[in-house]
Scaffold this motif. Structure first.
Motif, PDB file in Angstrom:
ATOM      1  N   ALA A  24       0.758  -1.328  -0.011  1.00 47.61           N
ATOM      2  CA  ALA A  24       0.165   0.153   0.052  1.00 47.61           C
ATOM      3  C   ALA A  24       0.848   1.216   0.001  1.00 47.61           C
ATOM      4  O   ALA A  24       1.802   1.314   0.900  1.00 47.61           O
ATOM      5  N   LEU A  25       0.731   2.179  -0.887  1.00 49.39           N
ATOM      6  CA  LEU A  25       1.633   3.333  -1.179  1.00 49.39           C
ATOM      7  C   LEU A  25       0.760   4.644  -1.025  1.00 49.39           C
ATOM      8  O   LEU A  25      -0.169   4.875  -1.749  1.00 49.39           O
ATOM      9  N   HIS A  26       1.365   5.488  -0.167  1.00 47.49           N
ATOM     10  CA  HIS A  26       0.633   6.902   0.028  1.00 47.49           C
ATOM     11  C   HIS A  26       1.458   7.742  -0.979  1.00 47.49           C
ATOM     12  O   HIS A  26       2.742   7.829  -0.845  1.00 47.49           O
ATOM     13  N   PRO A  27       1.112   8.360  -1.891  1.00 47.68           N
ATOM     14  CA  PRO A  27       1.515   9.462  -2.793  1.00 47.68           C
ATOM     15  C   PRO A  27       1.986  10.634  -2.056  1.00 47.68           C
ATOM     16  O   PRO A  27       2.417  11.478  -3.209  1.00 47.68           O
ATOM     17  N   GLY A  28       1.302  11.046  -1.300  1.00 46.46           N
ATOM     18  CA  GLY A  28       1.591  12.399  -0.843  1.00 46.46           C
ATOM     19  C   GLY A  28       0.429  13.173  -1.104  1.00 46.46           C
ATOM     20  O   GLY A  28      -0.779  12.406  -1.769  1.00 46.46           O
ATOM     21  N   TRP A  29       0.186  14.382  -0.597  1.00 51.19           N
ATOM     22  CA  TRP A  29      -0.818  15.369  -0.899  1.00 51.19           C
ATOM     23  C   TRP A  29      -0.574  15.909  -2.470  1.00 51.19           C
ATOM     24  O   TRP A  29       0.329  16.780  -2.612  1.00 51.19           O
ATOM     25  N   VAL A  30      -1.381  15.409  -3.467  1.00 52.24           N
ATOM     26  CA  VAL A  30      -0.815  15.809  -4.766  1.00 52.24           C
ATOM     27  C   VAL A  30      -1.759  16.356  -5.694  1.00 52.24           C
ATOM     28  O   VAL A  30      -3.039  16.382  -5.498  1.00 52.24           O
ATOM     29  N   GLN A  31      -0.961  17.597  -6.387  1.00 49.69           N
ATOM     30  CA  GLN A  31      -1.822  18.346  -7.279  1.00 49.69           C
ATOM     31  C   GLN A  31      -2.766  17.564  -8.404  1.00 49.69           C
ATOM     32  O   GLN A  31      -2.191  17.664  -9.506  1.00 49.69           O
TER      33      GLN A  31
END
Length: 234
Positions: free
Chosen positions: A183-190
């Protein structure tokens, strides 16, 4: 024989950026989305990379659509083609939820698309996964129970916590074949989901996620990591 990358929800945002970066590295990609005819950017990429990008329809939350993707795989990628990397990226976030007005329909839709869909899609595609393949479930730190400090986006947060458990279950189910599931969290992305005020751009997020995926070892299967490779609490 070349192992393919399969990306769901590939018509925009992180999914589209995964397709771009994989193609730039010479990978062969099957990109899925609900309405391929409207996926202008994907179709342009397909024209620029003939033979290396196939665009197929998929509603990840629909059983018949998942089954149809499996049936179409040999025609799109080849009879003996296998999936070396599966990116379960398709997801939904319902905004504007307030305690006191939560609805079963919104909760059910979030679970169907964010949890049941990628879990059953991976199960359906398991015979097509190469031994030693990588399965990346795009999760979120909002699915971390330990890090939850306020009430917000409940259907999304609940579904991502459940997706994390599905990731661990899949890791155990596929471990004997050397398939690593994370499971991967991509960060808070635009992106359309993250909004213009987010802290990360898709190019950097996906580049980080790809570095994490490339560095995965068997012992990492079932872990919850961010796009820098940092372990996140459940």
């Amino acid at each position: 024989m070349t192992d393919w990358t399969l990306v769901t929800g590939a018509n925009r945002g992180l999914g589209l950026e995964f397709v771009r970066q994989q193609l730039a590295d010479g990978a062969s990609v099957v990109a899925t989305c609900r309405h391929p005819g409207k996926a202008t950017a994907l179709n342009q990429l397909a024209a620029e990379h003939p033979g290396h990008l196939k665009v197929l329809p998929l509603d990840v939350g629909d059983t018949r659509s998942r089954d149809e993707l499996v049936r179409e795989w040999p025609m799109a990628a080849g009879e003996d083609a296998r999936i070396g990397l599966l990116i379960n990226n398709a997801g939904v976030l319902h905004s504007g939820e307030r305690f006191g007005t939560l609805s079963a329909d919104v909760l059910d839709d979030s679970l169907r698309i964010n949890v049941t869909g990628p879990l059953l899609l991976t199960q359906a595609l398991a015979p097509l996964l190469a031994d030693g393949a990588r399965v990346a479930n795009l999760s979120s730190q909002l699915g971390s129970i330990a890090n939850t400090g306020r009430f917000g986006t409940p259907s999304y947060a609940i579904s991502k916590a459940a997706q994390n458990m599905a990731t661990v279950q899949l890791a155990h189910a596929l471990r004997a074949r050397g398939i690593v599931v994370v499971a991967l969290h991509p960060g808070w992305v635009q992106t359309d989901m993250g909004g213009a005020g987010a802290s990360e751009v898709p190019e950097a997020s996906v580049a980080g996620l790809r570095r994490v995926i490339a560095g995965l070892r068997d012992a990492d299967s079932g872990r919850f990591l961010d796009f820098n490779g940092k372990a996140l609490p459940w």
